[in-house]
Design an enzyme around this catalytic site. Structure first.
Site, mmCIF file in Angstrom:
data_model
loop_
_atom_site.group_PDB
_atom_site.id
_atom_site.type_symbol
_atom_site.label_atom_id
_atom_site.label_comp_id
_atom_site.label_asym_id
_atom_site.label_seq_id
_atom_site.Cartn_x
_atom_site.Cartn_y
_atom_site.Cartn_z
ATOM 1 N N LYS A 139 0.575 10.346 2.184
ATOM 2 C CA LYS A 139 -0.664 10.178 1.330
ATOM 3 C C LYS A 139 -1.337 11.412 1.100
ATOM 4 O O LYS A 139 -1.119 12.187 1.870
ATOM 5 C CB LYS A 139 -1.587 9.261 2.058
ATOM 6 C CG LYS A 139 -2.627 8.559 1.204
ATOM 7 C CD LYS A 139 -2.385 7.371 0.500
ATOM 8 C CE LYS A 139 -2.953 6.840 -0.470
ATOM 9 N NZ LYS A 139 -2.567 5.469 -0.987
ATOM 10 N N ASP A 179 -3.523 6.279 -7.003
ATOM 11 C CA ASP A 179 -4.325 5.510 -6.248
ATOM 12 C C ASP A 179 -5.618 5.658 -6.937
ATOM 13 O O ASP A 179 -5.747 5.910 -8.173
ATOM 14 C CB ASP A 179 -4.455 6.280 -4.654
ATOM 15 C CG ASP A 179 -4.868 5.263 -3.690
ATOM 16 O OD1 ASP A 179 -4.274 4.435 -3.173
ATOM 17 O OD2 ASP A 179 -6.201 5.288 -3.218
HETATM 18 N N1 GLU Z 1 -1.543 4.108 -3.748
HETATM 19 C C1 GLU Z 1 -0.470 2.965 -3.655
HETATM 20 C C2 GLU Z 1 -0.566 2.505 -2.194
HETATM 21 O O1 GLU Z 1 -1.598 2.495 -1.681
HETATM 22 C C3 GLU Z 1 0.649 3.164 -4.434
HETATM 23 C C4 GLU Z 1 1.494 4.203 -3.564
HETATM 24 C C5 GLU Z 1 2.964 4.491 -4.177
HETATM 25 O O2 GLU Z 1 3.223 4.099 -5.252
HETATM 26 O O3 GLU Z 1 3.683 5.619 -3.674
HETATM 27 O O4 GLU Z 1 0.408 1.997 -1.627
#
Ligand code: GLU
Length: 459
Positions: A139, A179
């Site tokens: 992340k 996100d």
């Molecule tokens: N931000 C999204 C999540 O919390 C998507 C992450 C992604 O597609 O890699 O899962």
């Protein structure tokens, strides 16, 4: 909050081990409250697993799992349209690569700090495991606030962000996506800079891209639709459905809009949604096109909705949305948006089911309140896994240089959400937590990750 699920009973050896590791997490990561909370929530589910399989303790798997493989923090200097220099802070946590390259979103929001990114990254490990796609957990983000910034400022920021991050990511290393505060526009700017620095068109280095440069049809809808598909499965198991149910969905971003759209399509009456400045209640049912128009096209506050729908009410306090009586609540805004008090109000108003579209939207006490009241509770890492699951499909599409239709992607998403529901339910049953999906999702994701870690040795 220092004891596990079995606090009423005598503490088992497994429980003591889990508590000891949790204490270490708190001591070694001071001030990172959200990370502590995410760890506590997952650990609370694991005692029966550690009792049944002493091998996990022997491998000291928890201590290994809570320590990120790598955490990158960097300076992001950028220049605004007036020529002033600003310094934002950039983060990327490469938490766990047992199941595949690090995969997870990027959040641009002033509240972002190391603890936020670590909580999101830690959750992402198990969420990604649940999707059964070959992706590890990561992340990233920044405390940069894209709100009120011009496109040129956002572009310069994204370029500066990637100027540092590019050396740590790649299609087989770590694949960022969107996100909060990051959508296809920001991904496009980041991808463009990455491409220029690399001198190669590595489309699989990012997901959530626009269709024109390697995006997948259905990614935009995937998190919101996936959340509703998951809830549909859960409701079906209990002889219920979305039909004629009153639904409240917090947020007015990508996840919320698509959750509202799919719930309405399945016959629900969606009456409220929110943004950071307040919430709207429309007894005639939220007009999703108007929300799209006001938020995404005009970039306005939701209060503008009432100009188009005079029957609707706007209230200033976004968290007061949970005072709205509903059958199904879908928190799709942000972490800790449902406090214990909000959970008590929802249960007093006879909410039947809660599905977490956002990451960690309920506090630990709120989850406990729902569970004690017998509310069907569906946890974030299962409910909102549809987004990252379709990101994994985007990666597959980019590697194969083929493209699926929207319908093909949506069918795959429905299958994935069903499987996540079944796996979480079964894991809960196998470890004496029948009906407790929060535990089930944590157990299923943990076992998959832990087993892969053990097979790869001490690395
Ligand atoms: N931000 C999204 C999540 O919390 C998507 C992450 C992604 O597609 O890699 O899962």
């Amino acid at each position: 909050m220092t004891t596990t699920h079995t606090e009423k009973n005598e503490q088992t050896e497994a429980g003591a081990y889990i508590d000891r590791v949790y204490q270490q997490v708190v001591e070694r990561n001071p001030g990172e409250d959200e990370f502590h909370q995410a760890v506590r929530e997952i650990f609370d589910a694991l005692e029966p697993v550690f009792e049944a399989h002493p091998m996990y303790r022997k491998e000291n798997i928890l201590e290994r799992m809570v320590e990120p493989e790598r955490m990158i923090t960097f300076r992001v200097p950028w220049v605004d349209d007036e020529g002033s220099v600003h310094i934002s802070r950039g983060f990327r946590v490469q938490f766990n690569s047992a199941l595949g390259p690090y995969k997870g979103g990027t959040r641009f929001h002033p509240s972002v700090n190391a603890g936020t990114i670590k909580f999101l990254g830690f959750e992402q490990i198990l969420k990604n495991a649940l999707t059964e796609q070959p992706i590890g957990g990561g992340k990233g983000g920044s405390d940069f606030d894209p709100k009120g910034k011009s496109d040129a400022e956002i572009m310069r920021f994204c370029q500066s962000f990637i100027n540092e991050l590019h050396r740590h990511i790649g299609p087989d290393t770590d694949i960022p996506a969107g996100d909060i505060g990051v959508g296809p526009k920001e991904i496009g700017y980041m991808f463009g800079e990455y491409k220029k620095l690399r001198g190669r068109f590595e489309s699989g280095a990012f997901t959530g891209k626009a269709i024109e440069h390697g995006g997948i049809l259905g990614r935009t809808e995937a998190t919101g639709y996936g959340a509703v598909y998951f809830m549909k499965e859960m409701l079906k198991d209990y002889g219920q459905s979305f039909e004629n149910q009153t639904v409240v969905v917090s947020g007015a971003g990508n996840v919320s809009i698509h959750a509202m759209e799919k719930a309405a399509e399945l016959g629900a009456h969606v009456v409220a949604c929110s943004d950071s400045r307040g919430f709207i209640y429309d007894k005639n049912g939220i007009n999703i096109e108007t929300v799209r128009d006001v938020k995404q096209r005009q970039g306005n506050s939701l209060s503008a909705y009432t100009a188009y729908h005079p029957d609707a009410e706007h209230h200033d306090n976004p968290s007061a949305i949970w005072q709205t009586a509903c059958d199904i609540a879908l928190p799709c805004a942000t972490q800790n948006e449902i406090s214990e008090e909000a959970a008590k109000t929802l249960t007093a108003n006879n909410v039947k089911a809660v599905g977490e579209g956002a990451n960690m939207p309920s506090t630990l006490q709120a989850i406990r309140t729902f569970q004690e009241a017998g509310v069907l509770f569906a946890p974030a890492k299962a409910v909102n896994a549809g987004g990252v699951a379709v990101s994994a499909l985007e990666m597959a599409q980019n590697s194969s240089r083929l493209a699926w239709t929207f319908q093909e992607v949506d069918d795959k998403l429905q299958d994935i959400m069903k499987t996540i529901y079944q796996n979480s339910t079964q894991a809960a049953q196998s470890y004496d937590r029948s009906g407790d999906l929060a535990s089930g999702a944590n157990i299923a994701g943990f076992i998959k990750t832990a087993d892969a870690m053990i097979k790869q040795g001490i690395v």
